[in-house]
Design a protein around this motif. Structure first.
Motif, mmCIF file in Angstrom:
data_model
loop_
_atom_site.group_PDB
_atom_site.id
_atom_site.type_symbol
_atom_site.label_atom_id
_atom_site.label_comp_id
_atom_site.label_asym_id
_atom_site.label_seq_id
_atom_site.Cartn_x
_atom_site.Cartn_y
_atom_site.Cartn_z
ATOM 1 N N PHE A 1 41.093 20.339 12.508
ATOM 2 C CA PHE A 1 40.237 20.166 11.332
ATOM 3 C C PHE A 1 40.579 18.881 10.586
ATOM 4 O O PHE A 1 40.356 18.760 9.393
ATOM 5 C CB PHE A 1 40.350 21.391 10.421
ATOM 6 C CG PHE A 1 39.943 22.640 11.133
ATOM 7 C CD1 PHE A 1 38.615 22.947 11.328
ATOM 8 C CD2 PHE A 1 40.901 23.482 11.670
ATOM 9 C CE1 PHE A 1 38.235 24.074 12.030
ATOM 10 C CE2 PHE A 1 40.534 24.619 12.369
ATOM 11 C CZ PHE A 1 39.195 24.914 12.543
ATOM 12 N N TYR A 2 41.073 17.935 11.318
ATOM 13 C CA TYR A 2 41.471 16.630 10.787
ATOM 14 C C TYR A 2 40.300 15.993 10.052
ATOM 15 O O TYR A 2 39.200 15.884 10.573
ATOM 16 C CB TYR A 2 41.901 15.765 11.976
ATOM 17 C CG TYR A 2 42.493 14.428 11.665
ATOM 18 C CD1 TYR A 2 43.868 14.234 11.783
ATOM 19 C CD2 TYR A 2 41.710 13.343 11.321
ATOM 20 C CE1 TYR A 2 44.433 12.988 11.551
ATOM 21 C CE2 TYR A 2 42.271 12.101 11.082
ATOM 22 C CZ TYR A 2 43.634 11.934 11.193
ATOM 23 O OH TYR A 2 44.197 10.715 10.963
ATOM 24 N N PHE B 1 45.286 20.172 9.096
ATOM 25 C CA PHE B 1 44.402 19.937 7.952
ATOM 26 C C PHE B 1 44.639 18.559 7.343
ATOM 27 O O PHE B 1 44.413 18.336 6.168
ATOM 28 C CB PHE B 1 44.603 21.033 6.906
ATOM 29 C CG PHE B 1 44.396 22.395 7.473
ATOM 30 C CD1 PHE B 1 43.147 22.802 7.894
ATOM 31 C CD2 PHE B 1 45.465 23.255 7.641
ATOM 32 C CE1 PHE B 1 42.955 24.055 8.457
ATOM 33 C CE2 PHE B 1 45.280 24.513 8.190
ATOM 34 C CZ PHE B 1 44.022 24.910 8.604
ATOM 35 N N CYS C 1 42.362 16.736 4.592
ATOM 36 C CA CYS C 1 41.439 17.695 3.965
ATOM 37 C C CYS C 1 41.734 17.702 2.469
ATOM 38 O O CYS C 1 42.333 18.639 1.931
ATOM 39 C CB CYS C 1 41.603 19.080 4.584
ATOM 40 S SG CYS C 1 41.149 19.141 6.324
ATOM 41 N N LEU D 1 40.968 20.724 0.099
ATOM 42 C CA LEU D 1 41.428 22.061 0.469
ATOM 43 C C LEU D 1 42.154 22.695 -0.712
ATOM 44 O O LEU D 1 43.135 22.157 -1.217
ATOM 45 C CB LEU D 1 42.346 21.996 1.688
ATOM 46 C CG LEU D 1 42.778 23.323 2.288
ATOM 47 C CD1 LEU D 1 41.574 24.171 2.700
ATOM 48 C CD2 LEU D 1 43.672 23.079 3.501
ATOM 49 N N PHE E 1 49.621 19.816 6.406
ATOM 50 C CA PHE E 1 48.827 19.694 5.182
ATOM 51 C C PHE E 1 48.852 18.280 4.602
ATOM 52 O O PHE E 1 48.555 18.097 3.427
ATOM 53 C CB PHE E 1 49.334 20.678 4.129
ATOM 54 C CG PHE E 1 49.097 22.113 4.499
ATOM 55 C CD1 PHE E 1 47.849 22.687 4.338
ATOM 56 C CD2 PHE E 1 50.122 22.881 5.035
ATOM 57 C CE1 PHE E 1 47.632 24.011 4.686
ATOM 58 C CE2 PHE E 1 49.916 24.206 5.372
ATOM 59 C CZ PHE E 1 48.659 24.771 5.204
ATOM 60 N N ALA F 1 46.544 17.089 1.858
ATOM 61 C CA ALA F 1 45.981 18.305 1.267
ATOM 62 C C ALA F 1 47.051 18.987 0.419
ATOM 63 O O ALA F 1 47.196 20.199 0.419
ATOM 64 C CB ALA F 1 45.483 19.242 2.365
ATOM 65 N N THR G 1 46.850 22.236 -2.036
ATOM 66 C CA THR G 1 46.523 23.541 -1.461
ATOM 67 C C THR G 1 47.472 24.632 -1.950
ATOM 68 O O THR G 1 48.677 24.432 -2.027
ATOM 69 C CB THR G 1 46.603 23.459 0.079
ATOM 70 O OG1 THR G 1 45.738 22.425 0.530
ATOM 71 C CG2 THR G 1 46.216 24.770 0.729
#
Length: 140
Positions: free
Chosen positions: A60-61, A83, A86, A89, A106, A109, A112
């Motif tokens: 989900f890059y 991620f 992201c 997120l 992460f 991100a 998160t």
């Protein structure tokens, strides 16, 4: 719009760079390949069944609209740069017995919040990485 059939895996780069806005992954899928949804910049939410056992690196890059993710009980490892990038997120729920999260999972991100049922490994990871951890057991 591409669809996911009853295959047991989503192949590497299968939906990368598409304009998907939502994804429903059937119960038949057990694994998702590397970069499978890379740069799908319109996806906001992902919900996985308990059957997902493996998600490849960077799957989900750069899905920069992604806000919420809920994993089932089958996933025990969060791979490299899963991620990455992201930036929107907000929360991720881990329902399984996760025992490994890569350092760069992460990256980008960092705001998160990670929700999980009591899991010392996940809590320690979040503390080390500066992510907020919320123990779901404390509310039941």
């Amino acid at each position: 719009m591409p669809s996911i059939t009853k295959d047991t895996e989503i192949k590497r780069y299968a939906f990368g760079y598409t304009k998907l806005t939502s994804v429903t992954i059937p119960d038949s899928v057990k694994s998702i390949g590397d970069y499978a949804f890379r740069s799908c910049v319109a996806i906001e939410e992902l919900v996985f069944s308990d059957n997902i056992e493996e998600i490849g690196a960077c799957a989900f890059y750069d899905c920069n609209a992604l806000k919420t993710i809920m994993f089932g009980t089958g996933l025990v490892e969060l791979n490299d740069r899963l991620f990455y990038g992201c930036v929107n997120l907000q929360d991720i729920t881990l329902n399984g017995d996760v025992n490994f999260i890569h350092d760069l999972t992460f990256y980008g991100a960092e705001a998160t919040v990670v929700y999980a049922f009591e899991n010392d490994y996940v809590e320690s990871y979040c503390n080390d990485m500066g992510l907020e951890y919320y123990n779901l057991n404390r509310n039941f």
